[in-house]
Write an enzyme that holds these catalytic residues in place. Structure first.
Site, PDB file in Angstrom:
ATOM      1  N   HIS A  21     -27.835  -0.764  23.150  1.00 13.61           N
ATOM      2  CA  HIS A  21     -27.369  -1.333  21.875  1.00 13.61           C
ATOM      3  C   HIS A  21     -28.554  -1.647  20.962  1.00 13.61           C
ATOM      4  O   HIS A  21     -29.160  -2.719  21.062  1.00 13.61           O
ATOM      5  CB  HIS A  21     -26.537  -2.597  22.158  1.00 13.61           C
ATOM      6  N   HIS A  23     -29.677  -0.950  16.748  1.00 14.21           N
ATOM      7  CA  HIS A  23     -29.367  -0.363  15.438  1.00 14.21           C
ATOM      8  C   HIS A  23     -30.643   0.180  14.799  1.00 14.21           C
ATOM      9  O   HIS A  23     -31.632  -0.554  14.689  1.00 14.21           O
ATOM     10  CB  HIS A  23     -28.798  -1.427  14.491  1.00 14.21           C
ATOM     11  N   GLY A 180     -20.500  -4.536  11.941  1.00 14.55           N
ATOM     12  CA  GLY A 180     -20.265  -5.247  10.690  1.00 14.55           C
ATOM     13  C   GLY A 180     -19.712  -6.651  10.865  1.00 14.55           C
ATOM     14  O   GLY A 180     -19.834  -7.258  11.925  1.00 14.55           O
ATOM     15  N   HIS A 207     -18.075  -3.755  18.480  1.00 12.74           N
ATOM     16  CA  HIS A 207     -18.625  -5.111  18.363  1.00 12.74           C
ATOM     17  C   HIS A 207     -17.431  -6.074  18.348  1.00 12.74           C
ATOM     18  O   HIS A 207     -16.588  -6.000  17.438  1.00 12.74           O
ATOM     19  CB  HIS A 207     -19.367  -5.294  17.040  1.00 12.74           C
ATOM     20  N   GLU A 210     -18.354 -11.540  19.128  1.00 15.33           N
ATOM     21  CA  GLU A 210     -19.700 -11.947  18.692  1.00 15.33           C
ATOM     22  C   GLU A 210     -19.505 -13.032  17.635  1.00 15.33           C
ATOM     23  O   GLU A 210     -19.691 -14.204  17.920  1.00 15.33           O
ATOM     24  CB  GLU A 210     -20.460 -10.744  18.108  1.00 15.33           C
ATOM     25  N   ASP A 288     -30.270  -5.207  20.040  1.00 12.65           N
ATOM     26  CA  ASP A 288     -29.504  -5.228  18.777  1.00 12.65           C
ATOM     27  C   ASP A 288     -30.393  -4.726  17.631  1.00 12.65           C
ATOM     28  O   ASP A 288     -30.258  -3.578  17.217  1.00 12.65           O
ATOM     29  CB  ASP A 288     -28.947  -6.631  18.478  1.00 12.65           C
ATOM     30  N   ASP A 289     -31.275  -5.595  17.127  1.00 13.22           N
ATOM     31  CA  ASP A 289     -32.076  -5.264  15.943  1.00 13.22           C
ATOM     32  C   ASP A 289     -33.511  -5.750  16.163  1.00 13.22           C
ATOM     33  O   ASP A 289     -33.878  -6.839  15.692  1.00 13.22           O
ATOM     34  CB  ASP A 289     -31.465  -5.975  14.721  1.00 13.22           C
TER      35      ASP A 289
HETATM   36  N1  ADE Z   1     -25.217  -4.640  12.437  1.00  8.72           N
HETATM   37  C1  ADE Z   1     -26.473  -4.904  12.809  1.00  8.72           C
HETATM   38  N2  ADE Z   1     -26.511  -5.913  13.707  1.00  8.72           N
HETATM   39  C2  ADE Z   1     -25.219  -6.284  13.898  1.00  8.72           C
HETATM   40  C3  ADE Z   1     -24.598  -7.253  14.707  1.00  8.72           C
HETATM   41  N3  ADE Z   1     -25.303  -8.059  15.508  1.00  8.72           N
HETATM   42  N4  ADE Z   1     -23.249  -7.365  14.642  1.00  8.72           N
HETATM   43  C4  ADE Z   1     -22.537  -6.562  13.845  1.00  8.72           C
HETATM   44  N5  ADE Z   1     -23.075  -5.632  13.068  1.00  8.72           N
HETATM   45  C5  ADE Z   1     -24.400  -5.484  13.096  1.00  8.72           C
HETATM   46 ZN    ZN Z   2     -25.058  -4.687  17.069  1.00  4.47          ZN
END
Ligand code: ADE
Ligand code: ZN
Length: 347
Positions: A21, A23, A180, A207, A210, A288-289
């Site tokens: 996971h 992005h 999103g 997703h 969360e 995630d990011d």
């Molecule tokens: N896009 C990027 N990070 C996200 C996240 N944690 N949850 C939903 N969309 C995302």
């Molecule tokens: Zn994500």
């Protein structure tokens, strides 16, 4: 290296890792953003420090999903040319390889990448496929791609993305993701798109749980029939949904630091990962990011260890990741076997 605050070689770096996971839009290097801004005439703060405030979580930031998602509005400014998208993709693959990730599923949002310049969706997808696959060879890592669609954007666009993704199975595209703003937008308008994607041969991940309640995890499992869930940590608010997820062996793509920074858990030390595993949930560890959160996957394994997960449990999570990958069966089996062998040699 991109993340200067990360510890150098250590046991977590030494683990041969699998990322399910991540992005692309949350993986840009600051230096690259500055280069792109300069060469494409984008007006943004010229200093790394000020730019960082716009695109990365800071100590003084409010820990909310709105603040977290806000960073992506600035990040969308940088997809200005095929060259920029090529570079961003290549570097995301390079950074993963340098973190000793052996297989990564990199998700990207074609609609986000096409917006700034109005690039056609099929071209954007083609650029990401070409760049990621050539970088994978260059840096000796396997990469599968997942196309993401956002709940807060139109289901018609999602349908186009799903159709294009299905056309590119066999060129690196392995799945479709619903991402999103879960707090304010339902997933129901997307059920049909995901059903068709599944029938076309794409794997799916949603997703859920969360920024939304455990009921969204139930919906992802029962209505979307999803194989994997992005995050899903709020599942533990409902015993019945926890039992359902454990019984179905749904895979949870947990991202600890992201959960803390976006307000899912109020206290990092009380993250529910260990409790999820104890209740029989199949959980994996992911970033995630990484650029938005200023972390690496090695860092996340270290954080999981800080939460009380010993090394053998971390190794089990890694094997779960490999087993739950969206690779074709023969390649998945190879990955699992290779990882088992390497992990058994790591004490
Ligand atoms: N896009 C990027 N990070 C996200 C996240 N944690 N949850 C939903 N969309 C995302
Ligand atoms: Zn994500």
């Amino acid at each position: 290296m991109v993340q200067p605050d990360t510890a150098p070689l250590n046991i977590y770096h030494a683990l041969p890792k699998v990322e399910l996971h991540r992005h692309l839009e949350g993986s840009l290097r600051l230096t690259t953003m500055l280069d792109i801004a300069r060469s494409h005439g984008i007006t943004i703060p010229a200093s790394m420090l000020r730019l960082s405030g716009l695109v990365q979580i800071q100590d003084q930031d409010p820990l909310t999903f709105t603040n977290f998602l806000e960073k992506f509005k600035t990040l969308r400014l940088f997809y200005r040319s095929p060259d920029a998208i090529h570079r961003i993709t290549r570097e995301a693959v390079e950074d993963a390889a340098r973190d000793n990730i052996r297989y990564m599923e990199l998700r990207f949002t074609p609609v986000a990448l096409s917006r700034a310049e109005g690039f056609p969706l099929h071209e954007v997808m083609d650029w990401v496929i070409t760049s990621s696959q050539s970088a994978a060879k260059e840096f000796n890592i396997q990469v599968g791609l997942i196309a993401s669609v956002n709940r807060h954007e139109s289901p018609d666009l999602a349908e186009q993305v799903a159709w294009l993704a299905a056309q590119n199975i066999g060129r690196g595209l392995v799945g479709l993701d619903l991402a999103g703003n879960e707090a304010e937008f339902p997933s129901s308008p997307f059920v049909g798109v995901f059903k068709e994607a599944r029938q076309a041969g794409l794997h799916i991940t949603i997703h859920a749980g969360e920024w939304g309640p455990a009921a969204n995890v139930r919906e992802a499992i029962e209505v979307f029939n999803t194989e994997r869930i992005g995050h899903g940590v709020r599942v533990i608010e409902d015993d019945a949904v926890t039992a359902l997820a454990a019984e179905r062996q749904t895979i949870f793509e947990v991202c600890i630091t992201s959960n803390y920074q976006s307000g899912v858990v109020a206290n990092l030390g009380r993250h529910p990962l260990a409790s999820m595993l104890n209740q029989g949930i199949k959980a994996t560890i992911n970033t995630d990011d990484p650029s938005v959160s200023r972390i690496t996957l090695s860092h996340e394994y270290q954080t999981a260890n800080d939460l009380g997960l010993p090394l053998d449990v971390l190794k089990q999570c890694l094997l779960t990741s490999a087993e739950a990958s969206f690779l074709p069966e023969a390649k998945r089996t190879q990955l699992v076997a290779r990882l088992k062998k390497e992990l058994s040699g790591l004490k």
